[in-house]
Design a protein around this motif. Sequence first.
Motif, PDB file in Angstrom:
ATOM      1  N   ALA A 733      37.161  43.010  35.117  1.00  0.00           N
ATOM      2  CA  ALA A 733      38.409  43.336  35.811  1.00  0.00           C
ATOM      3  C   ALA A 733      38.118  44.042  37.136  1.00  0.00           C
ATOM      4  O   ALA A 733      38.719  43.732  38.177  1.00  0.00           O
ATOM      5  CB  ALA A 733      39.289  44.219  34.921  1.00  0.00           C
ATOM      6  N   VAL A 734      37.181  44.993  37.113  1.00  0.00           N
ATOM      7  CA  VAL A 734      36.792  45.698  38.343  1.00  0.00           C
ATOM      8  C   VAL A 734      36.177  44.710  39.335  1.00  0.00           C
ATOM      9  O   VAL A 734      36.484  44.737  40.539  1.00  0.00           O
ATOM     10  CB  VAL A 734      35.819  46.850  38.023  1.00  0.00           C
ATOM     11  N   LEU A 735      35.297  43.824  38.844  1.00  0.00           N
ATOM     12  CA  LEU A 735      34.638  42.842  39.717  1.00  0.00           C
ATOM     13  C   LEU A 735      35.665  41.936  40.387  1.00  0.00           C
ATOM     14  O   LEU A 735      35.554  41.624  41.583  1.00  0.00           O
ATOM     15  CB  LEU A 735      33.646  42.011  38.899  1.00  0.00           C
ATOM     16  N   GLN A 736      36.674  41.512  39.629  1.00  0.00           N
ATOM     17  CA  GLN A 736      37.719  40.654  40.179  1.00  0.00           C
ATOM     18  C   GLN A 736      38.415  41.336  41.358  1.00  0.00           C
ATOM     19  O   GLN A 736      38.661  40.728  42.405  1.00  0.00           O
ATOM     20  CB  GLN A 736      38.741  40.326  39.084  1.00  0.00           C
ATOM     21  N   GLY A 741      38.733  42.418  47.609  1.00  0.00           N
ATOM     22  CA  GLY A 741      38.637  43.336  48.739  1.00  0.00           C
ATOM     23  C   GLY A 741      39.264  44.702  48.507  1.00  0.00           C
ATOM     24  O   GLY A 741      39.476  45.462  49.461  1.00  0.00           O
ATOM     25  N   LYS A 742      39.574  45.010  47.241  1.00  0.00           N
ATOM     26  CA  LYS A 742      40.205  46.306  46.949  1.00  0.00           C
ATOM     27  C   LYS A 742      39.199  47.453  47.053  1.00  0.00           C
ATOM     28  O   LYS A 742      38.024  47.281  46.714  1.00  0.00           O
ATOM     29  CB  LYS A 742      40.786  46.290  45.527  1.00  0.00           C
ATOM     30  N   ILE A 747      41.606  50.099  43.170  1.00  0.00           N
ATOM     31  CA  ILE A 747      41.221  49.562  41.861  1.00  0.00           C
ATOM     32  C   ILE A 747      41.638  50.526  40.759  1.00  0.00           C
ATOM     33  O   ILE A 747      42.161  50.122  39.710  1.00  0.00           O
ATOM     34  CB  ILE A 747      39.703  49.303  41.810  1.00  0.00           C
ATOM     35  N   ALA A 748      41.428  51.822  41.002  1.00  0.00           N
ATOM     36  CA  ALA A 748      41.794  52.846  40.014  1.00  0.00           C
ATOM     37  C   ALA A 748      43.290  52.818  39.729  1.00  0.00           C
ATOM     38  O   ALA A 748      43.724  52.866  38.571  1.00  0.00           O
ATOM     39  CB  ALA A 748      41.367  54.229  40.508  1.00  0.00           C
ATOM     40  N   ASP A 749      44.108  52.729  40.801  1.00  0.00           N
ATOM     41  CA  ASP A 749      45.560  52.677  40.624  1.00  0.00           C
ATOM     42  C   ASP A 749      45.969  51.414  39.875  1.00  0.00           C
ATOM     43  O   ASP A 749      46.825  51.450  38.983  1.00  0.00           O
ATOM     44  CB  ASP A 749      46.259  52.722  41.987  1.00  0.00           C
ATOM     45  N   PHE A 750      45.355  50.299  40.254  1.00  0.00           N
ATOM     46  CA  PHE A 750      45.734  49.007  39.669  1.00  0.00           C
ATOM     47  C   PHE A 750      45.425  48.969  38.177  1.00  0.00           C
ATOM     48  O   PHE A 750      46.196  48.441  37.368  1.00  0.00           O
ATOM     49  CB  PHE A 750      44.997  47.878  40.398  1.00  0.00           C
ATOM     50  N   SER A 773      24.866  46.090  46.670  1.00  0.00           N
ATOM     51  CA  SER A 773      26.046  46.297  47.504  1.00  0.00           C
ATOM     52  C   SER A 773      27.187  45.401  47.045  1.00  0.00           C
ATOM     53  O   SER A 773      26.990  44.473  46.256  1.00  0.00           O
ATOM     54  CB  SER A 773      25.726  45.970  48.972  1.00  0.00           C
ATOM     55  N   ARG A 774      28.386  45.700  47.576  1.00  0.00           N
ATOM     56  CA  ARG A 774      29.558  44.907  47.215  1.00  0.00           C
ATOM     57  C   ARG A 774      29.421  43.466  47.711  1.00  0.00           C
ATOM     58  O   ARG A 774      29.778  42.531  47.003  1.00  0.00           O
ATOM     59  CB  ARG A 774      30.837  45.534  47.806  1.00  0.00           C
TER      60      ARG A 774
END
Length: 787
Positions: A733-736, A741-742, A747-750, A773-774
């Motif tokens: 979910a985090v990777l998505q 580009g979040k 990401i934390a809020d979502f 890296s991202r």
Amino acid sequence: MYELTDLTIYRTQLCVKIGKALKKSKIVYIGCHTGWGKSTVVLHYLEKAGLPHRYISAKDENFFKTLQAQKAKLLVLDDLYQVQDTDEINTLVEFIANSAHKFILISRTALPPYLKPFFITRQLQSFGMEDFVFSVEETEELIRLNGVRASRFLCEKITSDTRGWPVAINLCAHRLKTETYSECTMLTVKQDIFDYFDAILFRNWDTQLQEFLMDLSSFSHFGVKLVSMVTGKRNAEQALTHILAIGSFLQFLPPDDYTFFPPFQEYLQKKQQTLCTAVHIRQIYQNAGLYYELEDDLPHAMEYYSKAGNLDKLSALLIENSNQNASNAQFYETEPYYRSLPQDLIERSPELMSALSMLESLCCHPDESEKWYAALERYQNRLDKNSPSYKIAREKLLYLSIALPHRGSVQVLDLIRSASELCGGKLHLQEISVTGDMPSLMNGGKDFTEWSKRDKSIYTLLKAPVELIFGKCGVGLADAALGESILEKSKTLNFTNVLSHLNTALSQATLRGTAQMQFATLGIMARAFVDQGSLDTAESLIENFRTRCVSEREKPFLPNIDAMRARFAMLRGNCAEVKLWMEQDAPDELCTFYILSRYQYLTKVRGYLLAGRHLEAISLLNLLKIYYERYDRPYGIMETQMLYAIVLFRMKDQCWQEEITAVLQKCQVYGFTRLLADEGAAVFPLLNRLAYDGDKSYFDTVLSLTREQALHYPQYLEPEKRLKGELSPPELAVLQLIIQGKRNNEIADFLNISVSTVKFHTGNIYGKLNVNSRSQAIKVATELKLV
């Protein structure tokens, strides 16, 4: 469905296919030899479907009377192979054509000619052995019904071992009740099947048919001419047609080939060993050898003369084959035949001693090769100088002096000069495999690295003598060699001069030379186009040549062509295609190490690099290094050392610096730049990090060319991306969201989690993807199709 005592399975998919065919067509024809469960499947299907029908067997005396009296809408006519008489066939065809019935016809043969008009007019659909083969799931179900628990792997193995043949699977399933599946189980099942063939088929045939079939069992494929030669039957085609009409254990392969169902052929071979004399069996092989000799098929002729024990004929054909065929691959193909010859027979023939010397050299036994060379010298010294045998021995010794792989190429120049003076019509050398079927001359049949130091003067000096000595094999050699030498030493990407020489060589080789020289030239040309970034053009050149090789049955080139295709795939970053080549086509260095496969081995090393299989790469490189050093091949030594440096670099072993420095120093001696530069993205990280204390100008040139190549093909030998561990659902979910580009707080809020938890998951993601890296995470995740 197939039965064993009271056990049955319903073959759902097959029954569905039969049902659909019956709805669409007037006739369903089912033709398989015994043991495929034809009748049982049909009757069980009709019972399950609740279809009224009448079952009639052609074995019944009143078959035709019963047939004429039928009023049922669906007729099942079994054992149709029994209908042989012409009048009976005509009656059956007329009845089928003029009746309103639907038919299911069951027989042991493929669709007979008299029913083909119904097939052509789409009134008939046909089913054969391929439709009745058991699936793994059906094997699994039948074993389970026998009260046995079997793994999926075991069911797959049994299905494979039995070729999906229901009767064989049934017997295996039955035996699994009391024993563990093993090779011994299959041998017992095989004997059960042989007894089955005895009872159902063999004993019901007359002696002539039995003998005829046993004679043919020695051949996996055969045509009418071979059958006539082997059996002595003038009506061979008639006999084969009759066999096709009584069972499909013999199959016709258009246009004029026949083959047995493999288990039945094995059964016949056993009967042959039991019932036929050794003299009779040898005569069969002798006749087959003669047939293939008359057809000018020397490989098959040698095979059967060898089986017949006719060593005189075998040795004569070996000599003829080596004189006709310049490719060194033919020595590997015929090695077993050479090994079967007694030493005293070989020592009476200069041609055979020469062949054994070459064979031993190709098998990496240079000491044995030199023993046969010395034996040939002794043979020559015993002869009168005016005798024909002396001349043959002299020619063979000169041929070996030039062509033996382990002797290197340093003395070849002097040998060619002296040989050209001798030739002038007096000596006619055997054709020499200059290229070794490789896509190169520099590293072809011989290693011509030393020549490159004086390439232009040698080109002028030896162009004419080379063609005189090498004959057709030398046509185009001088221009191809010079083109490759210029390419190896190129300091710019302007290849006009290279292509000029290569085009000249290709034109000459096409008009007057050999396919070997054409392939070598095309291989060099393809490399030149790759260096210019024109990979499509390079692939097109090789694909066109491959198509020609397939159509003209030029098999020796195909393994190296396919290895070239794998290298093209590496340049494109197509890991899947490379993996397929590694699994299916790459030679096994652990089985037998063949020096003629060295181009494929070097491709395989690169495949190991791509897959991160570093220890296997080192092991194979060590084998190649031993060969190259023992056979004094500088180019191969440099290439293996360069690949070794790349492996060490990827294993984080600092010895890579020493290795790559040594390669640079050796390459500079010859002025080579492309050997290193062509490895582009694979070798650039090494050169870019190397503190080189040698010739700065030379190093900068190589580095610049390597950078250019890396820019053309940035994915070349890039290690295959593999996860170090599966991503958890929260990590996915985090990777998505990272890919979208979040930022961390978004990401934390979502996801309704803390920023520290996001960072924790991100760290895990980086570790599992092996990135820092991202942007790298997004790239790897996309390549691995994780989201």
